[in-house]
Design a protein around this motif. Structure first.
Motif, mmCIF file in Angstrom:
data_model
loop_
_atom_site.group_PDB
_atom_site.id
_atom_site.type_symbol
_atom_site.label_atom_id
_atom_site.label_comp_id
_atom_site.label_asym_id
_atom_site.label_seq_id
_atom_site.Cartn_x
_atom_site.Cartn_y
_atom_site.Cartn_z
ATOM 1 N N GLU A 257 0.832 -1.211 0.000
ATOM 2 C CA GLU A 257 0.000 0.000 0.000
ATOM 3 C C GLU A 257 0.862 1.256 0.000
ATOM 4 N N GLU A 260 2.280 1.827 -3.470
ATOM 5 C CA GLU A 260 1.258 2.356 -4.381
ATOM 6 C C GLU A 260 1.049 3.845 -4.157
ATOM 7 N N ILE A 261 1.030 4.256 -2.877
ATOM 8 C CA ILE A 261 0.858 5.681 -2.584
ATOM 9 C C ILE A 261 2.050 6.488 -3.090
ATOM 10 N N GLU A 262 3.257 5.974 -2.906
ATOM 11 C CA GLU A 262 4.446 6.680 -3.383
ATOM 12 C C GLU A 262 4.451 6.803 -4.897
ATOM 13 N N ARG A 263 3.984 5.794 -5.571
ATOM 14 C CA ARG A 263 3.924 5.871 -7.030
ATOM 15 C C ARG A 263 2.916 6.911 -7.486
ATOM 16 N N GLU A 264 1.799 7.035 -6.785
ATOM 17 C CA GLU A 264 0.776 8.003 -7.175
ATOM 18 C C GLU A 264 1.228 9.439 -6.940
ATOM 19 N N ILE A 265 1.956 9.691 -5.848
ATOM 20 C CA ILE A 265 2.358 11.068 -5.544
ATOM 21 C C ILE A 265 3.717 11.414 -6.121
ATOM 22 N N GLY A 266 4.344 10.499 -6.817
ATOM 23 C CA GLY A 266 5.625 10.786 -7.444
ATOM 24 C C GLY A 266 6.797 10.762 -6.499
ATOM 25 N N ASP A 288 1.817 16.578 -7.415
ATOM 26 C CA ASP A 288 1.636 15.692 -8.557
ATOM 27 C C ASP A 288 2.061 16.425 -9.824
ATOM 28 N N ARG A 290 1.038 16.114 -12.693
ATOM 29 C CA ARG A 290 -0.086 16.492 -13.560
ATOM 30 C C ARG A 290 -0.689 17.833 -13.167
ATOM 31 N N ASN A 302 -7.473 13.839 -17.044
ATOM 32 C CA ASN A 302 -8.635 12.982 -17.277
ATOM 33 C C ASN A 302 -8.676 12.673 -18.766
#
Length: 424
Positions: A257, A260-266, A288, A290, A302
């Motif tokens: 988990e 996964e969080i580290e990958r989402e926030i870069g 982020d 983006r 999106n």
């Protein structure tokens, strides 16, 4: 009692009139009574029948479980804990029995007491043997255990409360027999898990249950057989392995988990944990990519967003975020080169190399021969000077003239109404 005859009435009388009334007063008095009894036994007072006194103490504790308040139960538990330490030592340590109890007046019994417990006549003359003492200890242990279990099963609040107070105090010395200990653990289960139990009773029962199991695991149940001990240890070992396996699975799930969080926030593991600002593309930590307005051609916010077509201007893809913003200097409308040039110190006018302070006056003027800035002029006039101050005599004359003029003016004002009345 004399040294030649052991009186059966000594122990009940000593307990009733000397010990019991005082030990209920306070914790300090209970501790004093316990040490006083030990002192009398240690000094080998003739006629002081220690074993018969312990038997009377056990009967008093059993009765006190059903008729004591919380404070009295606490004091009684302190007294019993001190006395039971010696009783345990004499039971499970042959050396302690031989050195502290054997061949002392405390080991003697009265004839009535010896017949009641099935002990031979040798106990009245020479004292009890270690086997005789073991039988006495077992009887005392069963009495206390049966009374405590009865109080724990009782629906009366104070019975249960008093039993838990006393048992919690003597948990390190009682029980020592596994049969009694297992019965107490079984009796505690309804008190620990039943929601209808009062919160204080449930909390105390849970705490005492944990202490009792800890004492059992530490080997304080001295009469437990080796086979039973090994079987319980194997069972506890299997439970510990299951708990360890479950904890490892939970830690592995937490690591996944977190990744996964580290990958989402870069998150980038290099550097100080988030990487350098250049490696992040100039973005702040945790931002982020983006959401960066300076991003060009990055991943869409999106992918399913529609294309916006304004009335004036080109179409814009909403999935790519807001349009790029102009530089900061352009948005402020300031010439950055002129701004930076004005911030630099002027070494030609300021020999110290420091930045010259700007004047707040609209006309800054020039500089004098000394190289410093010229004084600001008042009113913007080059020849302006402040008015000269008059001397004291001229000022006093002027003040006198002003006074006379004021008095004349007042007389003229006062005569005007009279002239108006004459005219009428």
């Amino acid at each position: 009692a004399s040294s030649g005859a052991n009186s059966v009435t000594f122990a009940p009388a000593f307990m009733t009139f000397c010990v019991y009334p005082r030990l209920l007063l306070s914790p300090q008095d209970a501790l004093f009574c316990a040490h006083f009894v030990k002192l009398l036994h240690k000094t080998k007072v003739p006629g002081f029948l220690t074993l018969e006194l312990i038997d009377v103490i056990v009967d008093a504790v059993v009765a006190g479980l059903f008729c004591s308040s919380e404070d009295e139960a606490g004091n009684l538990s302190i007294f019993l804990n001190e006395i039971w330490k010696s009783a345990n030592a004499w039971r499970y340590d042959n050396d302690a029995f031989a050195s502290e109890l054997k061949s002392t007046p405390g080991a003697l019994l009265s004839e009535e007491f010896a017949k009641k417990h099935g002990i031979g006549d040798h106990a009245t003359a020479e004292g009890v043997t270690h086997d005789d003492y073991k039988n006495l200890y077992t009887d005392w242990h069963i009495k206390i255990g049966s009374a405590a279990i009865g109080c724990l099963k009782s629906t009366e609040y104070m019975h249960t409360r008093a039993a838990l107070i006393i048992l919690s105090r003597i948990v390190r010395v009682f029980p020592t027999q596994p049969k009694t200990g297992e019965k107490i653990l079984t009796t505690l289960e309804p008190l620990q898990n039943d929601e209808r139990t009062k919160p204080d009773i449930r909390a105390t029962a849970q705490g005492y249950g944990s202490q009792l199991m800890k004492s059992r695991d530490e080997g304080l149940w001295k009469e437990e057989s080796v086979a039973v001990t090994k079987a319980r240890e194997e069972k506890e070992k299997l439970k510990a392995e299951e708990r360890k396996k479950k904890l490892a699975e939970q830690q592995e799930a937490m690591k996944k988990e977190q990744a996964e969080i580290e990958r989402e926030i870069g998150y980038q593991p290099g550097g100080r944990g988030w990487g350098r600002r250049e490696e992040r593309g100039g973005r702040p930590r945790g931002m982020d990519q983006r959401m960066d307005l300076r991003m060009r051609g990055g991943p869409p916010l999106n992918a399913a967003a529609v294309t916006f077509q304004p009335k004036v201007g080109a179409a814009r893809d909403l999935s790519r975020g807001p349009p790029p913003q102009p530089p900061m200097d352009a948005r402020r409308g300031i010439d950055s080169e002129r701004w930076e040039r004005g911030r630099q110190p002027d070494s030609r006018n300021d020999p110290r190399g420091q930045r010259r302070k700007r004047s707040r006056s609209p006309d800054r003027g020039g500089e004098d021969s000394r190289g410093g800035p010229e004084k600001r002029l008042r009113g913007g006039e080059a020849g302006w000077e402040p008015p000269a101050r008059r001397n004291q005599s001229s000022s006093s004359e002027q003040a006198g003239n002003n006074t006379n003029n004021n008095s004349n003016n007042n007389r003229g004002v006062s005569r005007r109404p009279d002239s108006r009345r004459g005219a009428r």
